[in-house]
Design a protein around this motif. Sequence first.
Motif, short mmCIF file in Angstrom:
data_model
loop_
_atom_site.label_atom_id
_atom_site.label_comp_id
_atom_site.label_asym_id
_atom_site.label_seq_id
_atom_site.Cartn_x
_atom_site.Cartn_y
_atom_site.Cartn_z
N ALA A 129 1.21 4.86 -5.40
CA ALA A 129 1.51 4.72 -6.83
C ALA A 129 0.46 3.87 -7.53
CB ALA A 129 2.90 4.10 -7.01
N VAL A 130 -0.06 2.85 -6.85
CA VAL A 130 -1.10 2.00 -7.45
C VAL A 130 -2.33 2.84 -7.78
CG1 VAL A 130 -2.77 0.17 -6.95
CG2 VAL A 130 -0.36 -0.15 -6.38
N GLY A 132 -2.43 6.14 -8.13
CA GLY A 132 -2.09 7.16 -9.11
C GLY A 132 -1.97 6.64 -10.52
N THR A 133 -1.43 5.45 -10.68
CA THR A 133 -1.23 4.90 -12.02
C THR A 133 -2.48 4.26 -12.60
OG1 THR A 133 -0.35 2.86 -11.04
CG2 THR A 133 1.25 4.56 -11.69
N THR A 134 -3.27 3.61 -11.76
CA THR A 134 -4.47 2.93 -12.27
C THR A 134 -5.67 3.87 -12.38
OG1 THR A 134 -5.21 2.26 -10.05
CG2 THR A 134 -3.72 0.77 -11.23
N GLN A 135 -5.67 4.98 -11.59
CA GLN A 135 -6.80 5.91 -11.56
C GLN A 135 -8.10 5.21 -11.17
OE1 GLN A 135 -6.45 9.36 -12.19
NE2 GLN A 135 -4.29 8.83 -12.10
N LYS A 136 -7.98 4.10 -10.44
CA LYS A 136 -9.16 3.32 -10.07
C LYS A 136 -9.82 3.89 -8.83
CE LYS A 136 -10.62 -1.48 -9.31
NZ LYS A 136 -10.18 -2.90 -9.23
N ASP A 137 -11.15 3.80 -8.78
CA ASP A 137 -11.90 4.23 -7.61
C ASP A 137 -12.04 3.04 -6.67
OD1 ASP A 137 -13.58 5.28 -5.73
OD2 ASP A 137 -15.10 5.98 -7.13
N ILE A 182 -5.40 2.84 3.09
CA ILE A 182 -4.62 3.80 2.31
C ILE A 182 -5.10 3.84 0.86
CG2 ILE A 182 -2.32 4.26 1.36
CD1 ILE A 182 -1.20 3.26 4.06
N LEU A 183 -5.38 2.66 0.29
CA LEU A 183 -5.93 2.61 -1.06
C LEU A 183 -7.25 3.36 -1.12
CD1 LEU A 183 -5.27 -1.10 -2.12
CD2 LEU A 183 -4.14 0.94 -3.03
N TYR A 184 -8.11 3.09 -0.13
CA TYR A 184 -9.43 3.73 -0.11
C TYR A 184 -9.31 5.24 0.09
CZ TYR A 184 -13.95 5.27 1.65
OH TYR A 184 -15.11 5.97 1.84
N ASP A 185 -8.50 5.65 1.07
CA ASP A 185 -8.38 7.08 1.37
C ASP A 185 -7.75 7.86 0.23
OD1 ASP A 185 -9.56 6.84 3.84
OD2 ASP A 185 -7.68 6.59 4.93
N THR A 186 -6.70 7.29 -0.37
CA THR A 186 -6.05 7.98 -1.48
C THR A 186 -7.01 8.14 -2.65
OG1 THR A 186 -3.93 7.00 -0.82
CG2 THR A 186 -4.04 7.97 -3.01
#
Length: 226
Positions: A129-130, A132-137, A182-186
Amino acid sequence: MIAVAQARPSDRARFIRRTYTHLAGAVGAFALVEYGLVASGFAEGMLRAISGSGFAWLLVLGGFSLLGWMARTFAANSSVEVQYMGLGLYVVAEAVIFSPMIFLASLMGPDVLPTAALLTGMLFAGLTAVVGTTQKDFSFLRGILTVGGFLALGLIVASLIFGFNLGLIFAFFMVVFASGAILYDTSNVMHHYAVDQHVAASLQLFASLALLFWYILRIVMELSRD
């Protein structure tokens, strides 16, 4: 190649739906294979074979690394059939590696595995969700994850060779590491994958999810033992 993040909303939505459907399928297949390994006695036999032998664990981890590399290579292939072969191979390899610990966890009580699975699912959903909502790379995490991965691997190999226990502090560190993965892969599958690479994307996410589950399960088992 048009990355998912720059694709049309309908194509992006289809990619996300396909990726997480395949991820759910991989998790379900993992659970079924794991059940078969435990019920057949394979998990118990593997536990006895590797217990007390750091060398045996090194062979297992080496074989798993090789299979993981092969699976990722297959998943990145242009052939859909080969991609599915890679995903299936990786799921089975993960199930085999997990089977001794899953068997031990099943002996510790009926709540250990469900608790670990629930915590893993909630944390994975929150991290997704982080992104998806932030759209951050989150590609800036790559260097940190690479250094942390080599450090963790070195500690694991040293513990197997010299026979010391890494303990809960290391497990908590690895949960943080897996969360970063997970943050990086997503983020990576959204910004650097094409809309037709949903099988490879699901494999990458499954690998990070499995790593997170491994160490959350270890923490729950240690706390249950205490």
